[in-house]
Design a protein around this motif. Structure first.
Motif, PDB file in Angstrom:
ATOM      1  N   UNK A 141      -1.028   9.856   0.402  1.00  0.00           N
ATOM      2  CA  UNK A 141      -0.596  10.957   1.265  1.00  0.00           C
ATOM      3  C   UNK A 141      -1.186  12.307   0.851  1.00  0.00           C
ATOM      4  N   UNK A 142      -1.618  12.441  -0.391  1.00  0.00           N
ATOM      5  CA  UNK A 142      -2.208  13.707  -0.853  1.00  0.00           C
ATOM      6  C   UNK A 142      -3.736  13.682  -0.771  1.00  0.00           C
ATOM      7  N   UNK A 143      -4.288  12.786   0.035  1.00  0.00           N
ATOM      8  CA  UNK A 143      -5.724  12.621   0.253  1.00  0.00           C
ATOM      9  C   UNK A 143      -6.468  12.101  -0.968  1.00  0.00           C
ATOM     10  N   UNK A 144      -5.757  11.554  -1.936  1.00  0.00           N
ATOM     11  CA  UNK A 144      -6.396  10.896  -3.081  1.00  0.00           C
ATOM     12  C   UNK A 144      -6.725   9.458  -2.699  1.00  0.00           C
ATOM     13  N   UNK A 145      -7.740   8.902  -3.327  1.00  0.00           N
ATOM     14  CA  UNK A 145      -8.102   7.508  -3.100  1.00  0.00           C
ATOM     15  C   UNK A 145      -7.510   6.679  -4.239  1.00  0.00           C
ATOM     16  N   UNK A 146      -6.705   5.698  -3.889  1.00  0.00           N
ATOM     17  CA  UNK A 146      -6.084   4.800  -4.853  1.00  0.00           C
ATOM     18  C   UNK A 146      -6.850   3.489  -4.830  1.00  0.00           C
ATOM     19  N   UNK A 147      -7.240   2.992  -6.010  1.00  0.00           N
ATOM     20  CA  UNK A 147      -7.975   1.731  -6.087  1.00  0.00           C
ATOM     21  C   UNK A 147      -7.333   0.835  -7.144  1.00  0.00           C
ATOM     22  N   UNK A 148      -7.299  -0.448  -6.836  1.00  0.00           N
ATOM     23  CA  UNK A 148      -6.793  -1.438  -7.787  1.00  0.00           C
ATOM     24  C   UNK A 148      -7.960  -2.335  -8.179  1.00  0.00           C
ATOM     25  N   UNK A 205       0.839  -1.199   0.000  1.00  0.00           N
ATOM     26  CA  UNK A 205       0.000   0.000   0.000  1.00  0.00           C
ATOM     27  C   UNK A 205       0.873   1.248   0.000  1.00  0.00           C
ATOM     28  N   UNK A 206       1.928   1.251   0.816  1.00  0.00           N
ATOM     29  CA  UNK A 206       2.827   2.395   0.864  1.00  0.00           C
ATOM     30  C   UNK A 206       3.488   2.615  -0.489  1.00  0.00           C
ATOM     31  N   UNK A 207       3.939   1.522  -1.110  1.00  0.00           N
ATOM     32  CA  UNK A 207       4.569   1.644  -2.423  1.00  0.00           C
ATOM     33  C   UNK A 207       3.581   2.163  -3.460  1.00  0.00           C
ATOM     34  N   UNK A 208       2.370   1.605  -3.485  1.00  0.00           N
ATOM     35  CA  UNK A 208       1.360   2.059  -4.431  1.00  0.00           C
ATOM     36  C   UNK A 208       0.980   3.512  -4.167  1.00  0.00           C
ATOM     37  N   UNK A 209       0.878   3.889  -2.896  1.00  0.00           N
ATOM     38  CA  UNK A 209       0.518   5.270  -2.562  1.00  0.00           C
ATOM     39  C   UNK A 209       1.574   6.240  -3.053  1.00  0.00           C
ATOM     40  N   UNK A 210       2.829   5.894  -2.811  1.00  0.00           N
ATOM     41  CA  UNK A 210       3.914   6.744  -3.286  1.00  0.00           C
ATOM     42  C   UNK A 210       3.933   6.841  -4.796  1.00  0.00           C
ATOM     43  N   UNK A 211       3.740   5.704  -5.455  1.00  0.00           N
ATOM     44  CA  UNK A 211       3.696   5.666  -6.920  1.00  0.00           C
ATOM     45  C   UNK A 211       2.537   6.514  -7.431  1.00  0.00           C
ATOM     46  N   UNK A 212       1.382   6.371  -6.815  1.00  0.00           N
ATOM     47  CA  UNK A 212       0.207   7.130  -7.238  1.00  0.00           C
ATOM     48  C   UNK A 212       0.434   8.627  -7.038  1.00  0.00           C
ATOM     49  N   UNK A 213       1.034   8.997  -5.916  1.00  0.00           N
ATOM     50  CA  UNK A 213       1.280  10.418  -5.666  1.00  0.00           C
ATOM     51  C   UNK A 213       2.219  10.996  -6.718  1.00  0.00           C
ATOM     52  N   UNK A 242      -6.247  -2.588 -13.440  1.00  0.00           N
ATOM     53  CA  UNK A 242      -6.274  -1.141 -13.636  1.00  0.00           C
ATOM     54  C   UNK A 242      -6.067  -0.472 -12.290  1.00  0.00           C
ATOM     55  N   UNK A 243      -5.356   0.653 -12.306  1.00  0.00           N
ATOM     56  CA  UNK A 243      -5.134   1.440 -11.097  1.00  0.00           C
ATOM     57  C   UNK A 243      -5.799   2.793 -11.301  1.00  0.00           C
ATOM     58  N   UNK A 244      -6.717   3.123 -10.395  1.00  0.00           N
ATOM     59  CA  UNK A 244      -7.434   4.397 -10.445  1.00  0.00           C
ATOM     60  C   UNK A 244      -7.007   5.277  -9.288  1.00  0.00           C
ATOM     61  N   UNK A 245      -7.011   6.579  -9.526  1.00  0.00           N
ATOM     62  CA  UNK A 245      -6.813   7.554  -8.462  1.00  0.00           C
ATOM     63  C   UNK A 245      -7.965   8.546  -8.541  1.00  0.00           C
ATOM     64  N   UNK A 246      -8.639   8.728  -7.416  1.00  0.00           N
ATOM     65  CA  UNK A 246      -9.683   9.749  -7.329  1.00  0.00           C
ATOM     66  C   UNK A 246      -9.124  10.889  -6.494  1.00  0.00           C
ATOM     67  N   UNK A 247      -9.045  12.045  -7.117  1.00  0.00           N
ATOM     68  CA  UNK A 247      -8.485  13.231  -6.478  1.00  0.00           C
ATOM     69  C   UNK A 247      -9.485  13.840  -5.497  1.00  0.00           C
ATOM     70  N   UNK A 248      -9.008  14.653  -4.551  1.00  0.00           N
ATOM     71  CA  UNK A 248      -9.930  15.301  -3.616  1.00  0.00           C
ATOM     72  C   UNK A 248     -11.017  16.112  -4.327  1.00  0.00           C
TER      73      UNK A 248
END
Length: 104
Positions: free
Chosen positions: A54-61, A6-14, A71-77
């Motif tokens: 960390x930027x309050x975005x929601x990361x979903x796999x 999760x930490x790796x994906x969060x960093x990658x997504x950010x 697929x990897x989705x990011x929903x921004x604030x």
């Protein structure tokens, strides 16, 4: 292992979200409902994991165990959802962490 992934994906997504304006074509963005509907209808993908970056975005796999697509989705604030990565050969893993003080 899940917290590490999760930490790796969060960093990658950010990083990817921060680089969105620099992308040549840009990611596929829209409403979450429409993008999820397309993932379900076109690829038979369902949500396999999620978390708050960390930027309050929601990361979903999303993934399909039948076809192996993911697929990897990011929903921004702001509410905008973007497809930031997709591919094949998805594998769900639950590996234990290495003993403290030892490398992988």
């Amino acid at each position: 292992m899940r917290p590490l992934l999760f930490t790796l994906f969060s960093g990658f997504a950010a990083l990817l979200v921060a680089a969105l304006p620099a992308a040549a074509e840009g990611p596929a963005c829209g409403t979450r409902a429409e993008i999820v509907r397309q993932l379900e209808n076109r690829y038979a993908e369902s949500r396999h994991g999620m978390g708050i970056a960390s930027n309050d975005s929601v990361l979903e796999i999303f993934a399909s165990e039948a076809s192996g697509t993911f697929s990897v989705l990011v929903t921004l604030p702001s509410g905008q959802t973007c497809l930031i990565a997709s591919g094949n050969d998805y594998q769900s893993l639950a590996e234990p962490l290495p003993a403290q003080g030892k490398g992988a």
